[in-house]
Design a protein around this motif. Structure first.
Motif: not given
Length: 231
Positions: A158-168
């Motif tokens: 999903d192009l709008d799902d950034f939930s797995a991103a780190c906090e960098e």
């Protein structure tokens, strides 16, 4: 602090382009205020090549057309490591996956465990090598960065799902190309954006790749045409 050539790290940056036929947008995020490199700047996802990137298998490689340009003016062939780093950094900083559904044949390295858990293996076929730049001398950190253009349609999630991103990177967002220059951008990002704007409707990799070669002797602007004899 004086830096020498040995301090320059190889790096990969990913420019994800979305809705290129209607309302072109690119994925960017903001670096932290305390970051040692480009604090507060709005940037593309990317980062340095890790030693373990060379050992990660790809489902498909980048095109040989792009690979010849990646090898030019490089003391060693880093094509595989650069592509793996690009896919890893995209995953770590945005939570988006460039990969194919499949099971890993071996236990993934720690940096890849979360990626593998999604049921994907990385693939580099959709990456296009479009720009290269070495950070000028005198900066706190220096990188030999290769920029890869990626059509968002190639992303597996999903192009709008950034939930797995780190906090960098914070404030991850799809920014319209027509509005991006209103943000606080590094100089080299503005230069790269000019190249991307010229390539929005062209889905083929560039025949000639711009290269800002900043070393301790001089700053040169070159074009990489993929001639092996120029390595």
């Amino acid at each position: 602090m004086t830096e020498d050539k040995a301090a320059i790290r190889n790096a990969a940056t990913v420019i994800v382009l979305r809705d290129r036929d209607t309302n072109p947008r690119i994925l960017m995020g903001q670096r932290g205020a305390k970051a040692a490199f480009m604090p507060n700047k709005v940037v593309f996802p990317g980062g340095a090549v890790d030693s373990g990137d060379a050992d990660i298998a790809l489902a498909t490689p980048i095109s040989e057309f792009c690979a010849t340009r990646l090898r030019q003016d490089s003391p060693q062939d880093l094509t595989h490591s650069l592509c793996v780093a690009a896919i890893r950094e995209l995953w770590e900083e945005t939570g988006l996956i460039l990969g194919q559904k499949n099971v890993w044949s071996a236990r993934p390295a720690p940096d890849w465990e979360s990626f593998a858990a999604t049921g994907h293996i990385p693939t580099a076929e959709a990456l296009q090598f479009v720009f290269r730049a070495i950070t000028p001398p005198g900066r706190p950190r220096r990188f030999d960065a290769r920029f890869f253009l990626l059509d968002a349609d190639e992303i597996a999630t999903d192009l709008d799902d950034f939930s797995a991103a780190c906090e960098e990177l914070s404030h991850l967002q799809w920014i319209p190309l027509s509005e991006v220059r209103a943000f606080d951008l590094p100089f080299i990002t503005e230069v790269v954006l000019a190249e991307i704007e010229a390539r929005v409707t062209d889905r083929n990799p560039p025949t000639s790749v711009p290269f800002f070669k900043n070393n301790d002797e001089a700053s040169l602007f070159m074009q990489l045409h993929g001639r092996e004899q120029d390595r």
